[in-house]
Design an enzyme around this catalytic site. Structure first.
Site, PDB file in Angstrom:
ATOM      1  N   LYS A   5       0.849  -1.198   0.000  1.00 41.44           N
ATOM      2  CA  LYS A   5       0.000   0.000   0.000  1.00 41.44           C
ATOM      3  C   LYS A   5       0.881   1.244   0.000  1.00 41.44           C
ATOM      4  O   LYS A   5       2.107   1.152   0.185  1.00 41.44           O
ATOM      5  CB  LYS A   5      -0.927  -0.023   1.217  1.00 41.44           C
ATOM      6  CG  LYS A   5      -0.196   0.017   2.544  1.00 41.44           C
ATOM      7  CD  LYS A   5      -1.147  -0.208   3.708  1.00 41.44           C
ATOM      8  CE  LYS A   5      -0.394  -0.272   5.013  1.00 41.44           C
ATOM      9  NZ  LYS A   5      -0.993   0.489   6.081  1.00 41.44           N
ATOM     10  N   ARG A   9     -10.030   0.938  15.248  1.00 35.41           N
ATOM     11  CA  ARG A   9      -9.860   1.658  13.985  1.00 35.41           C
ATOM     12  C   ARG A   9     -10.867   1.118  12.979  1.00 35.41           C
ATOM     13  O   ARG A   9     -11.784   1.811  12.596  1.00 35.41           O
ATOM     14  CB  ARG A   9      -8.418   1.514  13.480  1.00 35.41           C
ATOM     15  CG  ARG A   9      -8.133   2.294  12.207  1.00 35.41           C
ATOM     16  CD  ARG A   9      -6.680   2.269  11.806  1.00 35.41           C
ATOM     17  NE  ARG A   9      -6.258   1.001  11.217  1.00 35.41           N
ATOM     18  CZ  ARG A   9      -5.066   0.792  10.653  1.00 35.41           C
ATOM     19  NH1 ARG A   9      -4.168   1.780  10.632  1.00 35.41           N
ATOM     20  NH2 ARG A   9      -4.755  -0.375  10.136  1.00 35.41           N
ATOM     21  N   HIS A  40      -6.046  -6.603  13.149  1.00 33.94           N
ATOM     22  CA  HIS A  40      -4.775  -5.868  13.052  1.00 33.94           C
ATOM     23  C   HIS A  40      -4.361  -5.478  14.465  1.00 33.94           C
ATOM     24  O   HIS A  40      -5.204  -5.057  15.262  1.00 33.94           O
ATOM     25  CB  HIS A  40      -4.990  -4.623  12.186  1.00 33.94           C
ATOM     26  CG  HIS A  40      -3.729  -3.868  11.875  1.00 33.94           C
ATOM     27  ND1 HIS A  40      -2.613  -4.469  11.342  1.00 33.94           N
ATOM     28  CD2 HIS A  40      -3.421  -2.544  12.003  1.00 33.94           C
ATOM     29  CE1 HIS A  40      -1.674  -3.547  11.159  1.00 33.94           C
ATOM     30  NE2 HIS A  40      -2.130  -2.382  11.555  1.00 33.94           N
ATOM     31  N   ARG A  87       0.947 -10.485   6.986  1.00 33.30           N
ATOM     32  CA  ARG A  87       0.868  -9.310   6.114  1.00 33.30           C
ATOM     33  C   ARG A  87       2.016  -8.347   6.434  1.00 33.30           C
ATOM     34  O   ARG A  87       1.802  -7.271   6.977  1.00 33.30           O
ATOM     35  CB  ARG A  87      -0.462  -8.568   6.327  1.00 33.30           C
ATOM     36  CG  ARG A  87      -1.730  -9.403   6.176  1.00 33.30           C
ATOM     37  CD  ARG A  87      -2.963  -8.500   6.268  1.00 33.30           C
ATOM     38  NE  ARG A  87      -2.958  -7.670   7.458  1.00 33.30           N
ATOM     39  CZ  ARG A  87      -3.656  -7.900   8.572  1.00 33.30           C
ATOM     40  NH1 ARG A  87      -4.445  -8.958   8.655  1.00 33.30           N
ATOM     41  NH2 ARG A  87      -3.579  -7.075   9.598  1.00 33.30           N
ATOM     42  N   TYR A 140      15.811  30.534   6.238  1.00 30.33           N
ATOM     43  CA  TYR A 140      14.691  31.367   6.671  1.00 30.33           C
ATOM     44  C   TYR A 140      14.741  31.653   8.169  1.00 30.33           C
ATOM     45  O   TYR A 140      15.047  30.778   8.973  1.00 30.33           O
ATOM     46  CB  TYR A 140      13.365  30.664   6.372  1.00 30.33           C
ATOM     47  CG  TYR A 140      13.001  30.638   4.912  1.00 30.33           C
ATOM     48  CD1 TYR A 140      12.833  31.830   4.207  1.00 30.33           C
ATOM     49  CD2 TYR A 140      12.821  29.435   4.245  1.00 30.33           C
ATOM     50  CE1 TYR A 140      12.487  31.813   2.861  1.00 30.33           C
ATOM     51  CE2 TYR A 140      12.464  29.407   2.902  1.00 30.33           C
ATOM     52  CZ  TYR A 140      12.299  30.602   2.222  1.00 30.33           C
ATOM     53  OH  TYR A 140      11.958  30.582   0.896  1.00 30.33           O
ATOM     54  N   CYS A 156      14.148  24.259   3.627  1.00 35.00           N
ATOM     55  CA  CYS A 156      13.223  25.034   2.788  1.00 35.00           C
ATOM     56  C   CYS A 156      12.410  24.076   1.914  1.00 35.00           C
ATOM     57  O   CYS A 156      12.607  22.868   1.956  1.00 35.00           O
ATOM     58  CB  CYS A 156      13.993  25.992   1.885  1.00 35.00           C
ATOM     59  SG  CYS A 156      15.282  26.945   2.705  1.00 35.00           S
ATOM     60  N   MET A 157      11.526  24.632   1.098  1.00 38.32           N
ATOM     61  CA  MET A 157      10.679  23.778   0.265  1.00 38.32           C
ATOM     62  C   MET A 157      11.498  22.978  -0.756  1.00 38.32           C
ATOM     63  O   MET A 157      11.269  21.788  -0.968  1.00 38.32           O
ATOM     64  CB  MET A 157       9.641  24.643  -0.476  1.00 38.32           C
ATOM     65  CG  MET A 157       8.615  23.817  -1.223  1.00 38.32           C
ATOM     66  SD  MET A 157       7.482  24.826  -2.186  1.00 38.32           S
ATOM     67  CE  MET A 157       6.499  25.598  -0.910  1.00 38.32           C
ATOM     68  N   ASP A 158      12.475  23.627  -1.381  1.00 38.21           N
ATOM     69  CA  ASP A 158      13.211  22.985  -2.483  1.00 38.21           C
ATOM     70  C   ASP A 158      14.686  22.762  -2.185  1.00 38.21           C
ATOM     71  O   ASP A 158      15.395  22.186  -3.019  1.00 38.21           O
ATOM     72  CB  ASP A 158      13.122  23.866  -3.736  1.00 38.21           C
ATOM     73  CG  ASP A 158      11.708  24.294  -4.007  1.00 38.21           C
ATOM     74  OD1 ASP A 158      10.869  23.412  -4.236  1.00 38.21           O
ATOM     75  OD2 ASP A 158      11.434  25.512  -3.935  1.00 38.21           O
TER      76      ASP A 158
HETATM   77  C1  PLP Z   1      -4.029  -3.792   8.104  1.00 38.38           C
HETATM   78  C2  PLP Z   1      -2.538  -3.780   7.934  1.00 38.38           C
HETATM   79  N1  PLP Z   1      -1.868  -4.948   7.786  1.00 38.38           N
HETATM   80  C3  PLP Z   1      -0.535  -4.978   7.630  1.00 38.38           C
HETATM   81  C4  PLP Z   1       0.222  -3.828   7.624  1.00 38.38           C
HETATM   82  C5  PLP Z   1       1.729  -3.915   7.465  1.00 38.38           C
HETATM   83  O1  PLP Z   1       2.359  -3.416   8.598  1.00 38.38           O
HETATM   84  P1  PLP Z   1       3.956  -3.363   8.714  1.00 38.38           P
HETATM   85  O2  PLP Z   1       4.408  -2.429   7.659  1.00 38.38           O
HETATM   86  O3  PLP Z   1       4.200  -2.852  10.089  1.00 38.38           O
HETATM   87  O4  PLP Z   1       4.464  -4.746   8.496  1.00 38.38           O
HETATM   88  C6  PLP Z   1      -0.416  -2.604   7.793  1.00 38.38           C
HETATM   89  C7  PLP Z   1       0.378  -1.361   7.822  1.00 38.38           C
HETATM   90  O5  PLP Z   1       0.172  -0.455   8.531  1.00 38.38           O
HETATM   91  C8  PLP Z   1      -1.831  -2.571   7.952  1.00 38.38           C
HETATM   92  O6  PLP Z   1      -2.495  -1.410   8.104  1.00 38.38           O
END
Ligand code: PLP
Length: 407
Positions: free
Chosen positions: A60, A157, A186, A242, A285, A331-333
């Site tokens: 992701k 969550r 999770h 995961r 800045y 700074c930004m850049d």
């Molecule tokens: C639902 C879920 N599963 C798995 C992961 C993977 O977590 P990590 O990067 O700590 O292994 C995340 C990441 O935040 C997550 O939100």
């Protein structure tokens, strides 16, 4: 990159612009991603968790800033599935030709159940309305939809509560359009020193797993563990894990250790200007930083618009194998560094923001510490303005055979 002469001011730059990639050949700021390192990190995780659980690689947030499509291609033959947060992320992978199973963890589907099923994305659901909409869309398509149900075991969550789960499972059984593929949860605190919250979450999840497995014996792929849980709590591995962060070569906290992980991302640039300043002269800045001695200040072509954090304290970069401090605000850049103690440092010198130079290394954890944040935020925050350059490192460790169970 050293291999690109246009990034070296001394080259003279006679190559016609049309023939070069202007994203990497004008400004020398790049994130270099070693896909082979990501593959080898996968294999290290596999060795650590053994042959039992499937591994669903979490890619992701553009694979934590490493580029989702490139990382998906590097991992799809190793992983039983890929996992994203958003439907949009899954669609991007499908549009790029990624064919591996893709699980959508974030569970925000709005009214797009049909697109999800059309593109063979596997939804994680917690909302009865979503369940009904998936069932209706699947019935229309003439094929039941395999869905996962998320249970909230203490993070507050996403997920159905343990009390509400039996009714949601009843609903799954009633709806001909959906089949249950697995239960998931999770963990909020698997990377913390105290193991009690994870033990408690698992204790809450266990009866849910029991309930579901009595109704769907032997067919479910249940999953819960992120990197920290998979590494530290073997009981959380269930049927699939995961992991995200460890694939990219870093760990969520000092309490999580995976031997031999290789950081996959290097952030580098080159000095674009230098200034000899007197003691007392202000830099950047607000004039907050002033030189305590006559100093040589170098300007770097990246800033917070590139995702380099503005709020860093005592941050360093590497020049000619030496650690040098950032001076003045980012700074930004651009931002400035003090190269007074690096003999000969000048325009065109390579600068490492994350990565190794000689005997010195700056890790993403170092930068996260200076910025008061976590490695996740640093990696995801490297903005799209920074070109990702992929090392063609196909020198992979032998692929581990993905177990049969997939979403
Ligand atoms: C639902 C879920 N599963 C798995 C992961 C993977 O977590 P990590 O990067 O700590 O292994 C995340 C990441 O935040 C997550 O939100």
């Amino acid at each position: 990159l050293a291999s690109n002469p246009r990034n070296t001011p001394a080259s003279g730059g006679a190559v016609p612009l049309a023939e070069v990639d202007i994203r990497t050949s004008i400004r020398p700021t790049v994130a270099t991603i070693d896909l082979g390192a990501i593959q080898r990190n996968f294999v290290r995780l596999r060795q650590m968790v053994g042959a039992g659980p499937a591994i669903w690689s979490v890619i992701k947030a553009d694979a934590y800033g490493h580029g989702a499509v490139a990382v998906a291609r590097a991992l799809e033959s190793l992983s039983s599935a890929l996992a994203v947060s958003l439907v949009e992320e899954g669609l991007e992978l499908r549009a790029a030709g990624v064919r591996a199973p893709i699980v959508v963890l974030g569970a925000a589907f709005n009214r797009h159940q049909n697109e999800v099923l059309e593109e063979r994305l596997t939804p994680v659901v917690y909302d009865p309305g979503d369940l009904d909409r998936f069932a209706a869309a699947a019935t229309k398509r003439g094929r039941p939809a395999a869905i996962h149900i998320k249970v909230d075991t203490g993070m507050s969550r996403l997920g159905v509560s343990t009390a509400e789960l039996p009714a949601l499972l009843d609903r799954v059984e009633e709806l001909p359009g959906v089949t249950l593929a697995g239960l998931c949860t999770h963990f909020a605190s698997a990377d913390m020193p105290d193991s009690a919250p994870t033990d408690e979450a698992l204790a809450r999840f266990a009866p849910c797993l029991g309930l579901a497995s009595r109704r769907w014996p032997g067919t479910l792929t249940n999953h819960a563990a992120n990197t920290a849980a998979a590494v530290r709590f073997p009981k959380t591995r269930l049927d699939a894990i995961r992991p995200g962060l460890a694939l990219y070569g870093t760990v969520p906290s000092p309490h999580v250790s995976v031997p031999g992980l290789e950081p996959a991302l290097r952030l580098s640039t080159r000095i674009m200007a230098t200034h000899e300043i007197d003691a007392g002269t202000a830099v950047s800045y607000g004039g907050i930083w002033r030189a305590a001695r006559p100093s040589r200040i170098a300007t770097l072509p990246l800033g917070y618009a590139d995702g380099y954090p503005r709020h860093v304290h005592a941050a360093e970069v590497l020049v000619r194998g030496t650690r040098v401090p950032i001076v003045g605000v980012v700074c930004m850049d651009m931002f400035m560094i003090d190269v007074t103690d690096v003999p000969g440092a000048g325009v065109g010198d390579a600068v490492t923001l994350i990565g190794q130079d000689g005997a010195q290394r700056i890790t993403v954890e170092d930068l996260a510490g200076w910025a008061g944040t976590v490695s996740y935020e640093i990696l995801c925050g490297i903005s799209k303005r920074v070109p990702r350059v992929y090392l063609n490192s196909s020198t992979t460790a032998p692929p581990s055979q993905p177990p049969a169970s997939s979403p």
